[in-house]
Design a protein around this motif. Sequence first.
Motif, PDB file in Angstrom:
ATOM      1  N   THR A   1       0.857  -1.185   0.000  1.00  0.00           N
ATOM      2  CA  THR A   1       0.000   0.000   0.000  1.00  0.00           C
ATOM      3  C   THR A   1       0.893   1.235   0.000  1.00  0.00           C
ATOM      4  O   THR A   1       2.014   1.207   0.506  1.00  0.00           O
ATOM      5  N   GLY A   2       0.408   2.327  -0.593  1.00  0.00           N
ATOM      6  CA  GLY A   2       1.214   3.534  -0.655  1.00  0.00           C
ATOM      7  C   GLY A   2       0.706   4.471  -1.724  1.00  0.00           C
ATOM      8  O   GLY A   2      -0.510   4.588  -1.931  1.00  0.00           O
ATOM      9  N   VAL A   3       1.632   5.116  -2.427  1.00  0.00           N
ATOM     10  CA  VAL A   3       1.255   6.073  -3.463  1.00  0.00           C
ATOM     11  C   VAL A   3       1.956   5.723  -4.776  1.00  0.00           C
ATOM     12  O   VAL A   3       3.031   5.125  -4.799  1.00  0.00           O
ATOM     13  N   VAL A   4       1.306   6.119  -5.854  1.00  0.00           N
ATOM     14  CA  VAL A   4       1.828   5.886  -7.188  1.00  0.00           C
ATOM     15  C   VAL A   4       3.012   6.816  -7.460  1.00  0.00           C
ATOM     16  O   VAL A   4       3.013   7.976  -7.037  1.00  0.00           O
ATOM     17  N   GLY A   5       4.020   6.290  -8.165  1.00  0.00           N
ATOM     18  CA  GLY A   5       5.062   7.121  -8.743  1.00  0.00           C
ATOM     19  C   GLY A   5       4.777   7.259 -10.226  1.00  0.00           C
ATOM     20  O   GLY A   5       3.620   7.357 -10.635  1.00  0.00           O
ATOM     21  N   ASP A   6       5.810   7.250 -11.041  1.00  0.00           N
ATOM     22  CA  ASP A   6       5.603   7.280 -12.493  1.00  0.00           C
ATOM     23  C   ASP A   6       5.229   5.892 -12.971  1.00  0.00           C
ATOM     24  O   ASP A   6       5.951   4.922 -12.708  1.00  0.00           O
ATOM     25  N   MET A   7       4.130   5.790 -13.686  1.00  0.00           N
ATOM     26  CA  MET A   7       3.703   4.521 -14.267  1.00  0.00           C
ATOM     27  C   MET A   7       3.346   4.748 -15.728  1.00  0.00           C
ATOM     28  O   MET A   7       2.390   5.467 -16.038  1.00  0.00           O
TER      29      MET A   7
ATOM     30  N   ALA B   1      -1.265  17.146 -15.101  1.00  0.00           N
ATOM     31  CA  ALA B   1      -0.344  18.068 -14.427  1.00  0.00           C
ATOM     32  C   ALA B   1      -0.330  17.816 -12.925  1.00  0.00           C
ATOM     33  O   ALA B   1       0.735  17.808 -12.286  1.00  0.00           O
ATOM     34  N   ARG B   2      -1.518  17.586 -12.341  1.00  0.00           N
ATOM     35  CA  ARG B   2      -1.593  17.323 -10.901  1.00  0.00           C
ATOM     36  C   ARG B   2      -0.884  16.024 -10.538  1.00  0.00           C
ATOM     37  O   ARG B   2      -0.203  15.938  -9.516  1.00  0.00           O
ATOM     38  N   GLN B   3      -1.053  14.999 -11.399  1.00  0.00           N
ATOM     39  CA  GLN B   3      -0.419  13.714 -11.095  1.00  0.00           C
ATOM     40  C   GLN B   3       1.100  13.798 -11.200  1.00  0.00           C
ATOM     41  O   GLN B   3       1.828  13.245 -10.365  1.00  0.00           O
ATOM     42  N   LEU B   4       1.604  14.513 -12.201  1.00  0.00           N
ATOM     43  CA  LEU B   4       3.054  14.674 -12.339  1.00  0.00           C
ATOM     44  C   LEU B   4       3.637  15.411 -11.137  1.00  0.00           C
ATOM     45  O   LEU B   4       4.714  15.065 -10.640  1.00  0.00           O
ATOM     46  N   GLU B   5       2.902  16.425 -10.655  1.00  0.00           N
ATOM     47  CA  GLU B   5       3.355  17.149  -9.467  1.00  0.00           C
ATOM     48  C   GLU B   5       3.312  16.238  -8.239  1.00  0.00           C
ATOM     49  O   GLU B   5       4.223  16.268  -7.397  1.00  0.00           O
ATOM     50  N   ALA B   6       2.286  15.400  -8.149  1.00  0.00           N
ATOM     51  CA  ALA B   6       2.184  14.464  -7.024  1.00  0.00           C
ATOM     52  C   ALA B   6       3.328  13.452  -7.060  1.00  0.00           C
ATOM     53  O   ALA B   6       3.878  13.074  -6.022  1.00  0.00           O
ATOM     54  N   ASN B   7       3.718  13.002  -8.284  1.00  0.00           N
ATOM     55  CA  ASN B   7       4.835  12.063  -8.409  1.00  0.00           C
ATOM     56  C   ASN B   7       6.134  12.690  -7.915  1.00  0.00           C
ATOM     57  O   ASN B   7       6.934  12.052  -7.228  1.00  0.00           O
ATOM     58  N   THR B   8       6.337  13.958  -8.284  1.00  0.00           N
ATOM     59  CA  THR B   8       7.537  14.667  -7.843  1.00  0.00           C
ATOM     60  C   THR B   8       7.556  14.810  -6.329  1.00  0.00           C
ATOM     61  O   THR B   8       8.594  14.618  -5.677  1.00  0.00           O
ATOM     62  N   GLU B   9       6.408  15.143  -5.748  1.00  0.00           N
ATOM     63  CA  GLU B   9       6.318  15.291  -4.297  1.00  0.00           C
ATOM     64  C   GLU B   9       6.557  13.961  -3.586  1.00  0.00           C
ATOM     65  O   GLU B   9       7.191  13.920  -2.521  1.00  0.00           O
ATOM     66  N   ALA B  10       6.074  12.862  -4.178  1.00  0.00           N
ATOM     67  CA  ALA B  10       6.282  11.544  -3.576  1.00  0.00           C
ATOM     68  C   ALA B  10       7.767  11.187  -3.563  1.00  0.00           C
ATOM     69  O   ALA B  10       8.288  10.655  -2.574  1.00  0.00           O
ATOM     70  N   MET B  11       8.458  11.485  -4.664  1.00  0.00           N
ATOM     71  CA  MET B  11       9.893  11.227  -4.722  1.00  0.00           C
ATOM     72  C   MET B  11      10.637  12.095  -3.719  1.00  0.00           C
ATOM     73  O   MET B  11      11.553  11.626  -3.027  1.00  0.00           O
TER      74      MET B  11
END
Length: 381
Positions: free
Chosen positions: A72-78, A145-155
């Motif tokens: 369980t967690g959050v998506v990165g780049d897929m 755009a929101r998902q790409l920003e979320a991926n960056t924040e997760a990293m």
Amino acid sequence: MAWRIAENVVRGEIDNRTPGLVQGKIWVAGRHVPLTLRLSGNGHKDLAGCKLTFSNPAPKLDPTLTLKADQTGVVGDMTAARKVRVIDNFDPEAATADEPFSEHTANALYLEWFSDANGRVVIESTDYEIGIGEPAWRPSPEDEARQLEANTEAMQSFMDRISESFAPREEAAYNGDPKDEFEWELFLRASDRRSTKLGELLEKYKDHPDRDRLVARAMGWKEIEEMLDAQAESSTEEEEDDALEFEEPDEEEVARAEKPVQHPLVRRIIDRSVELSRLTDDQRDEDIDEMLGSYMVVGPKVAGALTIGDRDLGPDLDMSGLVVAKLKRAVGELSRALSAADRLRESKRQLPFSIEDWITEMLETRQAILALMDEFRKRSE
């Protein structure tokens, strides 16, 4: 750092048909129970809204893989369309420096997520067989755009957690002014962690158009971020304003900087490493590989340490402690080589060389390195 499991995957499925939720199962070689994914977020536009299936034609077993079944967690780049360079029919034994590699660009399947239990997990391969179903929904440009920003924040969050785990004493040595070999050892450990972190970031963002800024932000290099911002602002002006002028380096200075250390111990270790590599060419196993691999890096490590020791930096900047700390690392590699050699001796297997002679050689090398360490300790005193 990241768990990279592409070689170990047998097959899997990723389902993003519910907006904001990625579910899936991934079967790994040697495990009866699949990894079960439940991640918040969406894939890139090629996978958003779709169900993806994939299989690995040649999975490999890795007994050390200890991922939790519940991911369980959050998506990165897929994405199934990450552009990568692939070398055609690469043969490391036949490769030469004079002949350029034949390569092509291919789409790689890239699945990344940040697990609550295991941290960052990555699957990247150009060899999988994949299938993508029809999308149940399509992301809007704003969603992307929101998902790409979320991926960056997760990293960034993942990198921040890694930084928080750094040992306080090592960080103090790294950010301070090491005085002796023990503080330099702490400094080198902190430096190793930063190098690993930087490598992780460069791998992650290698093809990103804003790579330098993302890496600088994750590393905490505020000055570089500010410099990149300034460069971006000035890019609207004349192109010549962006050009960096530099002075041609003095040829004699370059030659001095590139001149390899000619210490007789370094030459001896490197020459003997080449000889051991030749002797073991047709006799390879885990212990021989460890003995050879560890022994072959001793020479460069000693050379690197002595390069620092040979520089006259003046009385106000004594680097003798750093030299000793680096020589300790060479001794550590030599100890690993000796341990493997001892196992070979105990196995009583037939070898195309005398294992006793090589153990003696390595013991003598260790004594020579220890003598160098004493010499630099005296300089420090």
